[in-house]
Design a protein around this motif. Structure first.
Motif, PDB file in Angstrom:
ATOM      1  N   ALA A  19       0.827  -1.218   0.000  1.00 36.58           N
ATOM      2  CA  ALA A  19       0.000   0.000   0.000  1.00 36.58           C
ATOM      3  C   ALA A  19       0.855   1.259   0.000  1.00 36.58           C
ATOM      4  CB  ALA A  19      -0.936  -0.005   1.201  1.00 36.58           C
ATOM      5  N   ARG A  20       2.069   1.165   0.543  1.00 37.92           N
ATOM      6  CA  ARG A  20       2.985   2.319   0.572  1.00 37.92           C
ATOM      7  C   ARG A  20       3.733   2.496  -0.747  1.00 37.92           C
ATOM      8  NH1 ARG A  20       3.676   0.263   5.858  1.00 37.92           N
ATOM      9  NH2 ARG A  20       5.489  -0.955   5.222  1.00 37.92           N
ATOM     10  N   GLY A  21       3.529   1.577  -1.685  1.00 38.01           N
ATOM     11  CA  GLY A  21       4.191   1.686  -2.984  1.00 38.01           C
ATOM     12  C   GLY A  21       5.498   0.952  -3.080  1.00 38.01           C
ATOM     13  N   GLY A  22       5.808   0.155  -2.064  1.00 36.78           N
ATOM     14  CA  GLY A  22       7.030  -0.641  -2.083  1.00 36.78           C
ATOM     15  C   GLY A  22       6.793  -2.001  -2.717  1.00 36.78           C
ATOM     16  N   CYS A  23       7.841  -2.767  -2.800  1.00 42.08           N
ATOM     17  CA  CYS A  23       7.802  -4.089  -3.432  1.00 42.08           C
ATOM     18  C   CYS A  23       7.617  -5.161  -2.370  1.00 42.08           C
ATOM     19  CB  CYS A  23       9.098  -4.316  -4.206  1.00 42.08           C
ATOM     20  SG  CYS A  23       9.211  -5.946  -4.964  1.00 42.08           S
ATOM     21  N   SER A  24       6.386  -5.633  -2.203  1.00 42.06           N
ATOM     22  CA  SER A  24       6.133  -6.672  -1.206  1.00 42.06           C
ATOM     23  C   SER A  24       6.686  -8.027  -1.657  1.00 42.06           C
ATOM     24  CB  SER A  24       4.644  -6.766  -0.879  1.00 42.06           C
ATOM     25  OG  SER A  24       3.890  -7.193  -1.985  1.00 42.06           O
ATOM     26  N   TYR A  25       6.856  -8.236  -2.954  1.00 45.27           N
ATOM     27  CA  TYR A  25       7.417  -9.492  -3.458  1.00 45.27           C
ATOM     28  C   TYR A  25       8.812  -9.717  -2.871  1.00 45.27           C
ATOM     29  CZ  TYR A  25       9.628 -12.884  -6.514  1.00 45.27           C
ATOM     30  OH  TYR A  25      10.307 -13.992  -6.986  1.00 45.27           O
ATOM     31  N   HIS A  26       9.697  -8.746  -3.023  1.00 46.30           N
ATOM     32  CA  HIS A  26      11.057  -8.915  -2.522  1.00 46.30           C
ATOM     33  C   HIS A  26      11.111  -8.867  -0.996  1.00 46.30           C
ATOM     34  CE1 HIS A  26      12.490  -8.119  -6.716  1.00 46.30           C
ATOM     35  NE2 HIS A  26      13.230  -9.137  -6.344  1.00 46.30           N
ATOM     36  N   GLN A  27      10.226  -8.101  -0.377  1.00 40.39           N
ATOM     37  CA  GLN A  27      10.179  -8.083   1.078  1.00 40.39           C
ATOM     38  C   GLN A  27       9.814  -9.475   1.586  1.00 40.39           C
ATOM     39  OE1 GLN A  27       6.985  -5.880   2.936  1.00 40.39           O
ATOM     40  NE2 GLN A  27       8.296  -5.357   4.667  1.00 40.39           N
ATOM     41  N   GLU A  28       8.823 -10.088   0.977  1.00 38.20           N
ATOM     42  CA  GLU A  28       8.375 -11.429   1.385  1.00 38.20           C
ATOM     43  C   GLU A  28       9.452 -12.480   1.157  1.00 38.20           C
ATOM     44  OE1 GLU A  28       5.190 -14.464  -0.416  1.00 38.20           O
ATOM     45  OE2 GLU A  28       4.304 -12.642   0.427  1.00 38.20           O
ATOM     46  N   HIS A  29      10.239 -12.315   0.103  1.00 41.66           N
ATOM     47  CA  HIS A  29      11.280 -13.284  -0.229  1.00 41.66           C
ATOM     48  C   HIS A  29      12.632 -12.912   0.378  1.00 41.66           C
ATOM     49  CE1 HIS A  29       8.198 -14.247  -3.235  1.00 41.66           C
ATOM     50  NE2 HIS A  29       8.682 -15.465  -3.133  1.00 41.66           N
ATOM     51  N   VAL A  42       5.432  -1.538  -9.499  1.00 39.32           N
ATOM     52  CA  VAL A  42       4.872  -1.269 -10.826  1.00 39.32           C
ATOM     53  C   VAL A  42       3.713  -2.195 -11.149  1.00 39.32           C
ATOM     54  CG1 VAL A  42       7.034  -0.341 -11.749  1.00 39.32           C
ATOM     55  CG2 VAL A  42       6.529  -2.776 -12.021  1.00 39.32           C
ATOM     56  N   VAL A  43       3.528  -3.245 -10.325  1.00 42.56           N
ATOM     57  CA  VAL A  43       2.496  -4.233 -10.598  1.00 42.56           C
ATOM     58  C   VAL A  43       1.789  -4.636  -9.300  1.00 42.56           C
ATOM     59  CG1 VAL A  43       4.088  -6.199 -10.397  1.00 42.56           C
ATOM     60  CG2 VAL A  43       2.022  -6.446 -11.765  1.00 42.56           C
ATOM     61  N   SER A  44       0.491  -4.898  -9.408  1.00 44.30           N
ATOM     62  CA  SER A  44      -0.301  -5.485  -8.330  1.00 44.30           C
ATOM     63  C   SER A  44      -0.802  -6.833  -8.829  1.00 44.30           C
ATOM     64  CB  SER A  44      -1.505  -4.597  -7.986  1.00 44.30           C
ATOM     65  OG  SER A  44      -1.103  -3.362  -7.441  1.00 44.30           O
ATOM     66  N   TYR A  45      -0.736  -7.841  -7.960  1.00 36.35           N
ATOM     67  CA  TYR A  45      -1.166  -9.181  -8.356  1.00 36.35           C
ATOM     68  C   TYR A  45      -1.576  -9.959  -7.109  1.00 36.35           C
ATOM     69  CZ  TYR A  45       3.316 -10.747  -6.536  1.00 36.35           C
ATOM     70  OH  TYR A  45       4.388 -11.014  -5.706  1.00 36.35           O
ATOM     71  N   GLN A  46      -2.358 -11.000  -7.300  1.00 34.24           N
ATOM     72  CA  GLN A  46      -2.726 -11.871  -6.194  1.00 34.24           C
ATOM     73  C   GLN A  46      -1.775 -13.061  -6.168  1.00 34.24           C
ATOM     74  OE1 GLN A  46      -7.058 -12.167  -7.058  1.00 34.24           O
ATOM     75  NE2 GLN A  46      -7.245 -11.737  -4.872  1.00 34.24           N
ATOM     76  N   ASP A  47      -1.274 -13.367  -4.966  1.00 34.97           N
ATOM     77  CA  ASP A  47      -0.383 -14.509  -4.834  1.00 34.97           C
ATOM     78  C   ASP A  47      -1.195 -15.807  -4.780  1.00 34.97           C
ATOM     79  OD1 ASP A  47      -1.379 -14.727  -2.210  1.00 34.97           O
ATOM     80  OD2 ASP A  47       0.392 -13.813  -1.300  1.00 34.97           O
ATOM     81  N   TRP A  52      -3.244  -9.819  -2.045  1.00 35.71           N
ATOM     82  CA  TRP A  52      -2.698  -8.843  -2.982  1.00 35.71           C
ATOM     83  C   TRP A  52      -1.260  -8.520  -2.621  1.00 35.71           C
ATOM     84  CZ3 TRP A  52      -4.535  -7.684  -7.535  1.00 35.71           C
ATOM     85  CH2 TRP A  52      -5.891  -7.899  -7.777  1.00 35.71           C
ATOM     86  N   GLN A  53      -0.393  -8.584  -3.612  1.00 37.02           N
ATOM     87  CA  GLN A  53       1.029  -8.267  -3.477  1.00 37.02           C
ATOM     88  C   GLN A  53       1.396  -7.202  -4.505  1.00 37.02           C
ATOM     89  OE1 GLN A  53       2.798  -9.508  -1.053  1.00 37.02           O
ATOM     90  NE2 GLN A  53       1.424 -11.158  -0.430  1.00 37.02           N
ATOM     91  N   SER A  54       2.538  -6.584  -4.280  1.00 39.16           N
ATOM     92  CA  SER A  54       3.058  -5.622  -5.251  1.00 39.16           C
ATOM     93  C   SER A  54       4.443  -6.080  -5.676  1.00 39.16           C
ATOM     94  CB  SER A  54       3.138  -4.223  -4.634  1.00 39.16           C
ATOM     95  OG  SER A  54       4.009  -4.232  -3.516  1.00 39.16           O
ATOM     96  N   GLY A  55       4.852  -5.647  -6.849  1.00 39.44           N
ATOM     97  CA  GLY A  55       6.176  -6.017  -7.326  1.00 39.44           C
ATOM     98  C   GLY A  55       6.837  -4.890  -8.081  1.00 39.44           C
TER      99      GLY A  55
END
Length: 76
Positions: A19-29, A42-47, A52-55
């Protein structure tokens, strides 16, 4: 394969990295070091769990290459 959307903060849980505009994909990994994360989402997607995640751009490339999500604009 999940559909991807251009990043949209409204899709993400309030207060989350996504929601803050960061990359939750890399944070999660746990892959935010040099060369891993490009930063801004740059992208929103469902895992796979339906969350909902961002990448960032690097995450988007990896997710598409791994067949996790469709390229932006495909199937929408």
């Amino acid at each position: 394969m999940n559909t991807s959307y251009p990043y949209d903060a409204d899709l993400h849980e309030a207060g989350s990295e996504a929601a803050r505009g960061g990359c939750s994909y890399h944070q999660e990994h746990h892959d935010t070091g040099a060369g891993g994360c490009a930063g801004e989402a740059v992208v929103s997607y469902q895992d796979r769990q339906g969350h909902w995640q961002s990448g960032c751009s690097a995450a988007l490339e990896r997710l598409v290459a791994d067949g996790e999500i469709e390229a932006l604009g495909q199937g929408a």
